[in-house]
Design an enzyme around this catalytic site. Structure first.
Site, PDB file in Angstrom:
ATOM      1  CG  ASP A  18      -1.979   0.980   1.132  1.00 57.70           C
ATOM      2  OD1 ASP A  18      -2.394   1.457  -0.085  1.00 57.70           O
ATOM      3  OD2 ASP A  18      -2.704   1.336   2.194  1.00 57.70           O
ATOM      4  CG  ASN A  29      -8.027  -1.909  -5.203  1.00 54.94           C
ATOM      5  OD1 ASN A  29      -6.992  -2.597  -5.053  1.00 54.94           O
ATOM      6  ND2 ASN A  29      -8.042  -0.855  -4.559  1.00 54.94           N
TER       7      ASN A  29
HETATM    8  C1  IPE Z   1      -5.534  -2.498  -0.288  1.00 55.51           C
HETATM    9  O1  IPE Z   1      -5.083  -1.298  -0.495  1.00 55.51           O
HETATM   10  C2  IPE Z   1      -5.386  -3.229  -1.621  1.00 55.51           C
HETATM   11  C3  IPE Z   1      -4.091  -3.315  -2.478  1.00 55.51           C
HETATM   12  C4  IPE Z   1      -3.006  -3.263  -1.879  1.00 55.51           C
HETATM   13  C5  IPE Z   1      -4.038  -3.752  -3.744  1.00 55.51           C
HETATM   14  P1  IPE Z   1      -6.144  -0.100  -0.836  1.00 55.51           P
HETATM   15  O2  IPE Z   1      -5.659   1.106  -0.640  1.00 55.51           O
HETATM   16  O3  IPE Z   1      -7.071  -0.410  -1.803  1.00 55.51           O
HETATM   17  O4  IPE Z   1      -7.207  -0.180   0.734  1.00 55.51           O
HETATM   18  P2  IPE Z   1      -8.013   1.008   1.584  1.00 55.51           P
HETATM   19  O5  IPE Z   1      -8.829   1.221   0.685  1.00 55.51           O
HETATM   20  O6  IPE Z   1      -6.943   1.704   2.180  1.00 55.51           O
HETATM   21  O7  IPE Z   1      -8.436   0.148   2.553  1.00 55.51           O
HETATM   22  C1  IPE Z   2      -1.516   0.356  -3.216  1.00 53.60           C
HETATM   23  O1  IPE Z   2      -1.241   1.741  -3.389  1.00 53.60           O
HETATM   24  C2  IPE Z   2      -1.796  -0.276  -4.626  1.00 53.60           C
HETATM   25  C3  IPE Z   2      -3.107  -0.491  -4.847  1.00 53.60           C
HETATM   26  C4  IPE Z   2      -3.814  -0.777  -4.228  1.00 53.60           C
HETATM   27  C5  IPE Z   2      -3.427  -1.259  -6.148  1.00 53.60           C
HETATM   28  P1  IPE Z   2      -2.427   2.783  -3.507  1.00 53.60           P
HETATM   29  O2  IPE Z   2      -2.781   3.134  -4.843  1.00 53.60           O
HETATM   30  O3  IPE Z   2      -3.514   2.264  -2.675  1.00 53.60           O
HETATM   31  O4  IPE Z   2      -1.842   3.902  -2.931  1.00 53.60           O
HETATM   32  P2  IPE Z   2      -2.444   4.964  -1.739  1.00 53.60           P
HETATM   33  O5  IPE Z   2      -2.776   4.258  -0.717  1.00 53.60           O
HETATM   34  O6  IPE Z   2      -3.503   5.798  -2.480  1.00 53.60           O
HETATM   35  O7  IPE Z   2      -1.271   5.835  -1.403  1.00 53.60           O
HETATM   36 MG    MG Z   3      -3.897   2.592  -0.757  1.00 48.04          MG
END
Ligand code: IPE
Ligand code: IPE
Ligand code: MG
Length: 247
Positions: A27, A75
């Site tokens: 993340d 997502n």
């Molecule tokens: C979890 O991260 C999913 C992945 C890392 C692929 P998100 O960024 O989607 O999760 P939330 O929305 O912060 O809970």
């Molecule tokens: C994790 O990084 C990757 C995926 C969820 C695909 P994020 O895209 O969630 O990055 P933040 O949490 O918005 O910084």
């Molecule tokens: Mg995230």
């Protein structure tokens, strides 16, 4: 006790007490990019590089299984352009897997629902899985369109079908039977769960498999997570007292 002889691995890591299965919630890509005045896509690209290094390192260390959360069933709520970018990146990752992980002996699998993925992606997944199926190194589960609840719904449906067909009695539904229906059937539970970016939640990741996982939340964003951070997590893991309900 066995210790690493390699210079870049801290010899305080106990080789006889490695986690067998590591789960990673990768993340913070978006925030990493934002901080640098870059588009979120740049964060995802940097995240993919991070992933290569971490998987290679985990394999070198002798970790047997790693599951990485690449795209959740939630997502899809993101803007289409970001979803498309992520899918293309994952596609490239799979295509290049042969080259980038060449000689690394990594066995790649995708876990999650295929129904919503493009035909092209499904074909590529099958190809990469087949190509790496006989590798003897680390098993890498890429959680792609993965949701822990979706996984449990699927498992429930499958067992209910067996009951409806008269092939299974409700009394015979056991933890093992449920486990057998998960994407991770025949794999050990997650021992160590790492989430980067400072968030302290599961976000629907491996709800069943993390029941007794040691959780480590790292402040760094995923693109900044380096092999030495993995070592540090393993060191912390090894310092924890796992009791599994015992004393
Ligand atoms: C979890 O991260 C999913 C992945 C890392 C692929 P998100 O960024 O989607 O999760 P939330 O929305 O912060 O809970
Ligand atoms: C994790 O990084 C990757 C995926 C969820 C695909 P994020 O895209 O969630 O990055 P933040 O949490 O918005 O910084
Ligand atoms: Mg995230």
């Amino acid at each position: 006790m066995m210790f690493f002889k390699r210079k870049n691995i801290d010899n305080s890591i106990d080789m006889s007490n490695l986690p067998e299965h590591i789960g990673v919630i990768m993340d913070g890509n978006g925030r990493w990019a934002k901080k640098r005045g870059l588009p979120r896509s740049a964060g995802h690209k940097a995240g993919a590089e991070s992933l290569k290094k971490i998987v290679t390192e985990a394999n070198n260390m002798g970790i047997k299984y790693i599951t990485v959360y690449a795209f959740s069933t939630e997502n899809w709520k993101r803007p289409k352009a970001e979803v498309d970018y992520l899918m293309n990146l994952l596609m490239d990752y799979l295509i290049n897997a042969e080259k980038t992980l060449a000689g690394e002996n990594v066995r790649i699998r995708a876990i999650g629902s295929r129904a919503e993925l493009s035909d092209e992606m499904c074909r590529q997944i099958e190809k990469t899985e087949k190509l790496t199926a006989d590798r003897s190194g680390i098993v890498m589960n890429i959680a792609l369109n993965y949701g822990g609840r979706e996984e449990l719904v699927n498992a429930t449906r499958s067992l209910c079908r067996a009951v409806a067909d008269g092939k299974l009695a409700p009394e015979d539904i056991t933890e093992e039977k449920i486990e057998g229906e998960l994407y991770t059937a025949n794999q050990p539970d997650v021992d160590l769960l790492i989430r980067t970016s400072g968030e302290q939640r599961l976000s629907n990741f491996m709800l069943w498999q993390v029941s007794y996982a040691e959780m480590i939340f790292v402040k760094k964003a995923w693109p900044d997570f380096k092999p030495r951070d993995l070592h540090e997590c393993i060191r912390i893991y090894q310092g924890r007292g796992r009791r599994f309900g015992g004393i």
